[in-house]
Design an enzyme around this catalytic site. Structure first.
Site, mmCIF file in Angstrom:
data_model
loop_
_atom_site.group_PDB
_atom_site.id
_atom_site.type_symbol
_atom_site.label_atom_id
_atom_site.label_comp_id
_atom_site.label_asym_id
_atom_site.label_seq_id
_atom_site.Cartn_x
_atom_site.Cartn_y
_atom_site.Cartn_z
ATOM 1 N N GLU A 241 57.087 -24.138 -89.308
ATOM 2 C CA GLU A 241 56.178 -25.039 -88.616
ATOM 3 C C GLU A 241 55.205 -25.549 -89.679
ATOM 4 O O GLU A 241 54.632 -24.751 -90.417
ATOM 5 C CB GLU A 241 55.390 -24.308 -87.521
ATOM 6 C CG GLU A 241 54.492 -25.268 -86.765
ATOM 7 C CD GLU A 241 53.491 -24.600 -85.824
ATOM 8 O OE1 GLU A 241 53.347 -23.367 -85.878
ATOM 9 O OE2 GLU A 241 52.854 -25.328 -85.046
ATOM 10 N N ARG B 17 60.463 -8.775 -90.329
ATOM 11 C CA ARG B 17 59.707 -9.479 -91.369
ATOM 12 C C ARG B 17 59.250 -8.490 -92.434
ATOM 13 O O ARG B 17 59.095 -7.306 -92.186
ATOM 14 C CB ARG B 17 58.511 -10.187 -90.749
ATOM 15 C CG ARG B 17 57.569 -9.265 -89.975
ATOM 16 C CD ARG B 17 56.145 -9.782 -89.974
ATOM 17 N NE ARG B 17 56.059 -11.216 -90.026
ATOM 18 C CZ ARG B 17 55.679 -11.994 -89.011
ATOM 19 N NH1 ARG B 17 55.349 -11.444 -87.881
ATOM 20 N NH2 ARG B 17 55.614 -13.295 -89.151
ATOM 21 N N LYS C 155 49.726 -15.685 -91.078
ATOM 22 C CA LYS C 155 49.126 -16.990 -91.384
ATOM 23 C C LYS C 155 47.682 -17.039 -90.911
ATOM 24 O O LYS C 155 46.824 -17.619 -91.545
ATOM 25 C CB LYS C 155 49.901 -18.089 -90.647
ATOM 26 C CG LYS C 155 51.002 -18.737 -91.463
ATOM 27 C CD LYS C 155 51.491 -19.983 -90.721
ATOM 28 C CE LYS C 155 52.908 -20.324 -91.101
ATOM 29 N NZ LYS C 155 53.466 -21.397 -90.248
#
Length: 553
Positions: free
Chosen positions: A33, A257, A267
């Site tokens: 994104e 992850r 983030k």
RNA sequence: AGUCCGAUGGUGUAAAGGUAGCACAACUGAUUUUGGUUCAGUUAGCCCAGGUUCGAAUCCUGGUCGGACUACCA
């Protein structure tokens, strides 16, 4: 004899699919994104998707998942593309979910026509309260049984901008009692009268992630849609839409992850560090972002190798920072040009060396790589050496300078320490030595063997530079796991700046991004803020230091 | 509490019913004009309990522990 590396779970799935003829070719994608910068965790995903495609002769797309105009920007798109290219990967197609908006709209209409979607006038709060919770089922919205015609008309009106933000949403009609909360009539379209970085003002309704991601995979005929574990609950929904829409059946697979010790990876947290100025920006060399690591001096090859070495699996993990450091040392050791720089200088005077003489010495550029050639270094009577290479009262195993001790000056002569001076504060200000003329490197006939070799820079020829020493960003190995705010665990000493470092003249010609090994001190690279007038070097990582370990004992 | 996922040395990851291996880290030693590199070696692991089997990290059952999920974010 190359032993076949064992397969990870995704490779096993792919090989089975290929063998059974489920697909002729595989197709993966990396779907960022554009609302932030890529970090080392993304590198794992990038490496996974691209190398899987390469290994099995398939393709890998880059697709920007840009369905939320409020947070996404073109600037991020450009940075993401730049980072992926720099890492050494090239995508087969570049797509944007926003290019599928019309198709997605059609999919929504199809769902409405099948009686599987409805327009809901409830507020966000009402929808949340009707959702139920982990233990209790939700309740049906009063708008759940609108007719197909009414839903169609209303949905069109939504698109035409007849309603304000939040006035209505389109929801899938699934099951308000489903144990998976995501299946309780998820919202698939919302109204946002906002400018989109690509589609401009053409739309005022935007699909939600769940109504965009799987469909986009399907449109692109992605065979193996790989994402992280937290999307595992979305898979039933992912499949439901594909089934109801009767479109190409992409399949989603999840892996865990990557986490790294002494840093944070979300983030949100990284953005916080940037916004609150705990770091200088997304590309601060202390950040685990690709751009930060690049600026710090990490090579793309070392990051790729790190991803490969760490591998993938489905369990929670936190990878040792030291593995990353090992990977970068391993790569840089082979490729970095050696040079001498004195970070914490003290003057050494060779009393029996002519004061007007300057000798040209030849030093190898890289002992690991003969093709790197040699360079000329100037030697003279007065030298800068590292303060820590002298001790007034040296312990037994100190193979450096102290009165009476001898060392080799790298690439030059053996010297014996005779004397030293201190200032009124007790700080050593100069050291006197005598050199052995017949001990010159390459033509040593002195027969003297010394254990230590130290680096130096000729005072007369040295250039001044700034050096920025970086350390881990956090004091604790898992700051996200600690009590309280993760920022309380920031390492106050993660950056220290040395204003007066003496470097050999050759180094003053270095270009931004070039990396070196400063002999005995570590790997360094030229920072983007560096100018020919004011050279700035970032320390990427120290060398392993057996002596430092010895001292800790 | 419901659903789902996971569990192998300090860390990461293998072993598909048959010798628990690799890498990092740690520790010894050798080599070295970088206390770097390289080389040799050491320490250290199958979550628990049953079951199936000649044989289980692997298959089955039941636990335990850890994690994820209740945004008009992705």
């Amino acid at each position: 004899m190359s032993e076949e590396r064992s397969l990870n779970f995704l490779e096993e799935i792919i090989e089975t699919d290929l063998k059974e003829g489920k697909y002729k070719n595989i197709h993966t994608r990396f779907p960022p994104e554009p609302n932030g910068y890529l970090h080392i965790g993304h590198a794992s995903s990038i490496h996974l998707n691209f190398s899987l495609a390469k290994k099995y002769n398939g393709k890998c797309n880059l697709r920007f998942d840009d369905t939320n105009p409020s947070t996404e920007e073109t600037e991020y798109v450009e940075n993401i593309k730049n980072d992926i290219k720099w890492l050494g990967y090239s995508w087969d197609n570049e797509f944007f979910t926003s290019d599928y908006f019309e198709t997605l709209y059609g999919y929504a209409q199809k769902l409405i026509d099948k009686g599987l979607a409805y327009v809901d006038d409830s507020t966000a709060e009402q929808i949340a309260s009707m959702k139920g919770n982990l233990n209790e089922p939700g309740i049906n919205s009063p708008f759940r049984n609108r007719s197909v015609e009414e839903n169609r008309t209303l949905f069109e009106a939504m698109r035409e901008g007849k309603f304000g933000d939040g006035e209505k949403v389109l929801r899938a009609k699934i099951d308000m009692a489903h144990p998976n909360l995501l299946m309780r009539d998820p919202i698939i379209y919302r109204i946002k009268h906002e400018h989109h970085h690509r589609s401009g003002d053409r739309w005022c309704i935007y699909p939600m992630y769940d109504f965009a991601h799987g469909q986009s995979d399907s449109i692109e005929h992605i065979t193996h849609s790989i994402c992280t574990l937290e999307f595992i609950h979305h898979r039933p929904l992912y499949n439901w839409f594909i089934e109801q829409l009767e479109i190409f059946p992409s399949h989603q697979y999840e892996f865990a992850r990557r986490n790294l010790t002494y840093t944070v990876m979300s983030k949100r947290k990284l953005l916080q560090l940037v916004n609150e100025k705990h770091v200088t920006g997304w590309d601060d060399p202390r950040m685990p972002t690709i751009s930060g690591m690049r600026r710090r001096g990490y090579s793309a090859a070392s990051i790729r190798n790190f991803c490969e070495t760490v591998g993938i699996a489905k369990r929670e993990n936190i990878v040792d920072l030291s593995l990353l450091e090992f990977c970068v040392r391993e790569d840089l050791n082979k490729h970095a040009i050696r040079a001498m720089a004195v970070l914490d200088p003290v003057k050494l005077v060779i009393t029996n060396y002519p004061s007007d003489l300057s000798e040209e010495l030849e030093l190898e550029n890289n002992p690991e790589d003969e093709s790197a050639g040699k360079r000329t270094v100037l030697f003279s009577k007065e030298l800068w050496i590292e303060r820590e290479d002298f001790m007034e009262n040296p312990p037994k195993k100190f193979f450096r300078l102290g009165v009476g001790l001898m060392v080799r000056l790298k690439g030059a002569y053996i010297v014996r320490c005779d004397d030293f001076q201190k200032d009124e504060t007790g700080k050593v200000v100069s050291i006197q030595c005598t050199y052995i003329p017949e001990s010159r490197s390459g033509s040593d006939t002195s027969g003297i063997h010394v254990k230590g070799t130290i680096h130096w820079v000729s005072v007369k020829h040295a250039q001044c530079a700034e050096v920025r020493l970086y350390d881990r960003l956090f004091k604790t190995d898992n700051p996200s796991n600690e009590e309280g705010d993760f920022k309380e665990y920031l390492n106050p000493n993660s950056l220290s700046v040395l204003q007066q470092v003496w470097i050999e003249p050759e180094l003053a010609k270095a270009k931004v991004g070039q990396y070196f090994q400063f002999l005995r001190k570590g790997y360094f690279c030229v920072d983007i803020e560096s100018t020919p007038e004011r050279m700035i070097f970032n320390r990427t990582v120290t060398l392993k230091d057996a002596w430092a370990k010895e001292l800790k004992k």
